[in-house]
Design an enzyme around this catalytic site. Structure first.
Site, PDB file in Angstrom:
ATOM      1  N   TYR A  49       0.814  -1.219   0.000  1.00 17.94           N
ATOM      2  CA  TYR A  49       0.000   0.000   0.000  1.00 17.94           C
ATOM      3  C   TYR A  49       0.850   1.274   0.000  1.00 17.94           C
ATOM      4  CZ  TYR A  49      -4.458  -2.445   0.699  1.00 17.94           C
ATOM      5  OH  TYR A  49      -5.591  -3.214   0.536  1.00 17.94           O
ATOM      6  N   GLU A 126       0.841  -5.337  -8.861  1.00 16.21           N
ATOM      7  CA  GLU A 126       0.308  -6.043  -7.689  1.00 16.21           C
ATOM      8  C   GLU A 126       0.407  -7.560  -7.850  1.00 16.21           C
ATOM      9  OE1 GLU A 126      -2.726  -2.414  -6.444  1.00 16.21           O
ATOM     10  OE2 GLU A 126      -3.587  -4.297  -7.158  1.00 16.21           O
TER      11      GLU A 126
END
Ligand code: GTP
Ligand code: MG
Length: 138
Positions: A49, A126
């Site tokens: 994040y 990701e």
């Protein structure tokens, strides 16, 4: 055919919703081509994040995401990124449309049950963060 990255977050694994959420994704036309259960470390959460590190909820988010098991998945399908975002629903479950995962299962804006990549570049990044090529079987 497109791939996206998806996570079933700790609030959902805790309530035994892994199957129900995966079924909702499959019913929307997405195929699970990689999947594993991980209890991420605080550092892994912060790395994943990193784009949010200046946001006021960053600490709370990383604390929550490392508080229990998560299912990380690669989903494949036509327009998989957008399709997954649609079936997830709005970030805040209070704003999520009927039939979406967050409307059905999420409890708050923080504990919102799922994550999905928002663009092709972030999807690739990701997927690479959590999976090696041999773990993805299309
Ligand atoms: P993701 O698919 O998880 O990226 O959700 P999103 O794109 O709908 O939301 P965003 O990227 O803006 O925020 C990332 C995640 O941070 C959200 O999914 C929430 O879990 C969390 N988050 C966002 N806003 C808040 C907030 O106001 N408070 C808390 N505690 N968490 C938040
Ligand atoms: Mg996001």
């Amino acid at each position: 055919i497109e791939r996206t990255f998806s996570m079933i977050k700790p609030d959902a694994t805790k309530r035994n919703l892994t199957g129900a959420i995966t079924k909702t994704l499959e019913d929307a036309g997405l195929r699970v081509v990689a999947s594993k259960r991980v209890w991420m470390s605080r550092r892994q959460a912060e790395g994943f994040y990193a784009v949010h590190k200046e946001r006021p909820f960053f600490d709370e988010l990383c604390e929550f995401m490392s508080s229990g098991p998560t299912i990380v998945q690669v989903l494949e399908g036509e327009n998989a990124i957008l399709k997954n975002r649609e079936v997830m629903g709005a970030t805040n479950p209070a704003d999520a449309a009927e039939g979406t995962i967050r409307k059905m299962f999420a409890t708050s804006i923080g504990e919102n049950s799922v994550h999905g990549s928002d663009a092709p570049e972030t999807a690739a990044e990701e997927i690479r963060y959590w999976f090696s090529d041999v773990e993805i079987v299309g």
